[in-house]
Motif scaffolding. Structure first.
Motif, PDB file in Angstrom:
ATOM      1  N   MET A 181      72.912  61.022 -12.751  1.00  0.00           N
ATOM      2  CA  MET A 181      73.076  62.331 -12.127  1.00  0.00           C
ATOM      3  C   MET A 181      73.842  63.287 -13.034  1.00  0.00           C
ATOM      4  O   MET A 181      73.567  64.483 -13.075  1.00  0.00           O
ATOM      5  N   ARG A 182      74.811  62.758 -13.780  1.00  0.00           N
ATOM      6  CA  ARG A 182      75.551  63.611 -14.722  1.00  0.00           C
ATOM      7  C   ARG A 182      74.600  64.201 -15.764  1.00  0.00           C
ATOM      8  O   ARG A 182      74.689  65.383 -16.111  1.00  0.00           O
ATOM      9  N   ARG A 183      73.689  63.380 -16.250  1.00  0.00           N
ATOM     10  CA  ARG A 183      72.723  63.868 -17.235  1.00  0.00           C
ATOM     11  C   ARG A 183      71.825  64.945 -16.641  1.00  0.00           C
ATOM     12  O   ARG A 183      71.476  65.919 -17.323  1.00  0.00           O
ATOM     13  N   LYS A 184      71.455  64.776 -15.397  1.00  0.00           N
ATOM     14  CA  LYS A 184      70.620  65.786 -14.748  1.00  0.00           C
ATOM     15  C   LYS A 184      71.382  67.100 -14.586  1.00  0.00           C
ATOM     16  O   LYS A 184      70.813  68.185 -14.753  1.00  0.00           O
ATOM     17  N   VAL A 185      72.662  66.998 -14.239  1.00  0.00           N
ATOM     18  CA  VAL A 185      73.482  68.205 -14.107  1.00  0.00           C
ATOM     19  C   VAL A 185      73.579  68.927 -15.446  1.00  0.00           C
ATOM     20  O   VAL A 185      73.432  70.155 -15.524  1.00  0.00           O
ATOM     21  N   SER A 238      74.888  67.370  -8.505  1.00  0.00           N
ATOM     22  CA  SER A 238      76.349  67.340  -8.646  1.00  0.00           C
ATOM     23  C   SER A 238      76.998  66.557  -7.514  1.00  0.00           C
ATOM     24  O   SER A 238      77.918  65.756  -7.731  1.00  0.00           O
ATOM     25  N   TYR A 239      76.520  66.790  -6.304  1.00  0.00           N
ATOM     26  CA  TYR A 239      77.102  66.093  -5.154  1.00  0.00           C
ATOM     27  C   TYR A 239      76.850  64.592  -5.245  1.00  0.00           C
ATOM     28  O   TYR A 239      77.746  63.780  -4.977  1.00  0.00           O
ATOM     29  N   GLU A 287      75.931  57.353   4.444  1.00  0.00           N
ATOM     30  CA  GLU A 287      75.953  58.378   5.487  1.00  0.00           C
ATOM     31  C   GLU A 287      76.271  59.752   4.907  1.00  0.00           C
ATOM     32  O   GLU A 287      75.711  60.767   5.331  1.00  0.00           O
ATOM     33  N   ALA A 288      77.155  59.775   3.904  1.00  0.00           N
ATOM     34  CA  ALA A 288      77.549  61.058   3.317  1.00  0.00           C
ATOM     35  C   ALA A 288      76.370  61.754   2.661  1.00  0.00           C
ATOM     36  O   ALA A 288      76.123  62.938   2.887  1.00  0.00           O
ATOM     37  N   TRP A 289      75.620  61.015   1.825  1.00  0.00           N
ATOM     38  CA  TRP A 289      74.501  61.692   1.167  1.00  0.00           C
ATOM     39  C   TRP A 289      73.362  61.960   2.135  1.00  0.00           C
ATOM     40  O   TRP A 289      72.614  62.924   1.977  1.00  0.00           O
TER      41      TRP A 289
END
Length: 296
Positions: A181-185, A238-239, A287-289
């Motif tokens: 996900m960091r790479r995507k950001v 990011s989330y 649950e958060a995502w």
């Protein structure tokens, strides 16, 4: 294989079916969103191209205008396929899959309601049926999907639970996912910056050098930049990165606490509490995502 082991293996197979169904739904949602994005960008590019081509070749201009209209009309259709209803179904299918997985690992670790070895398989089967009943309207998504052959996790007690559930979640799922996900950001930021620079260059070239036709492409590039940014926001890169990191660190904290005081989980009750806390951390992340995907 004993009757108890067969019952556990059956629930493990069901978990695989629901997991693969969720993967297929996720792929469909993300694919529909990507196609809608591509069509919207294509419509903007073709529309501007048709306006510029019309003065030179009317037939080519009309063809481009027609293609732009088709792309613009098709984009909402694909967007709908990745809309709230399908997204909600994907999230609920994934929830059933994760609930079944947590139950299987808890059962294999022989803690909680599964401490009685004699009836563990039967109880797991009963609880598994309850989860599938709750998602009864989603069973249609499992049609045509068979469980892949795979052995049960080699979990028989707390130590093997830590090795094959806790460490595996941290090292092969949460940490790699956070990095992905960091790479995507980073990529999304670079693309946005590059498109912003391109728009500035086009605007400068059109104004300073009076290059005909360039000015018309400035709003197109700006629109593409906005569309890509909105897509990245919708995907919540990011989330997701933050949640994966947070969960990995929380599980590592539990692991460090156990390794620092191994006697603290020496009783069946303490082992039960430890497993419950680990599964709670994992479920909170899920649950958060899920909530974040649903409400934006």
């Amino acid at each position: 294989m004993t009757q108890d082991e067969s019952a556990i293996a059956a629930v493990w197979d069901q978990q695989n079916v629901w997991s693969r169904s969720a993967d297929r739904l996720k792929k469909a949602v993300e694919g529909a969103r990507s196609k809608a994005l591509a069509l919207a960008i294509l419509a903007a590019v073709l529309g501007t191209g048709s306006a510029q081509a019309m003065g030179r070749n009317e037939a080519a201009g009309k063809a481009l205008a027609f293609a732009a209209a088709l792309a613009a009309a098709a984009a909402p259709l694909f967007a709908q396929r990745g809309g709230a209803a399908r997204l909600s179904d994907w999230i609920r299918v994934r929830a059933v899959s994760e609930a079944l997985k947590a139950e299987v690992y808890t059962c294999l670790a022989r803690v909680g309601p599964y401490r009685d070895l004699a009836g563990a398989g039967a109880l797991l089967a009963e609880r598994g049926r309850a989860y599938r009943t709750d998602g009864g309207d989603l069973i249609r998504y499992t049609a045509g999907i068979a469980a892949l052959p795979r052995p049960l996790p080699p979990v028989t007690d707390l130590d093997s639970y830590v090795e094959h559930r806790l460490r595996r979640q941290i090292e092969t799922y949460y940490r790699p996912k956070a990095e992905w996900m960091r790479r995507k950001v980073v990529l999304a930021g670079r693309v946005e910056l590059g498109l912003g620079g391109l728009a500035a260059v086009l605007a400068a070239a059109a104004g300073v050098f009076s290059v005909g036709g360039l000015a018309a492409w400035v709003p197109v590039v700006a629109s593409v930049s906005v569309a890509l940014t909105a897509h990245a926001i919708a995907q919540r890169y990011s989330y997701q990165q933050l949640e994966f990191l947070r969960t990995a660190e929380e599980l590592e904290r539990l692991l460090a606490r156990r390794e620092g005081a191994p006697g603290a989980v020496g009783t069946p009750e303490a082992a039960e509490a430890f497993v419950a806390e680990c599964e709670h951390v994992i479920s909170i992340q899920n649950e958060a995502w899920m909530i974040r995907w649903t409400v934006g």
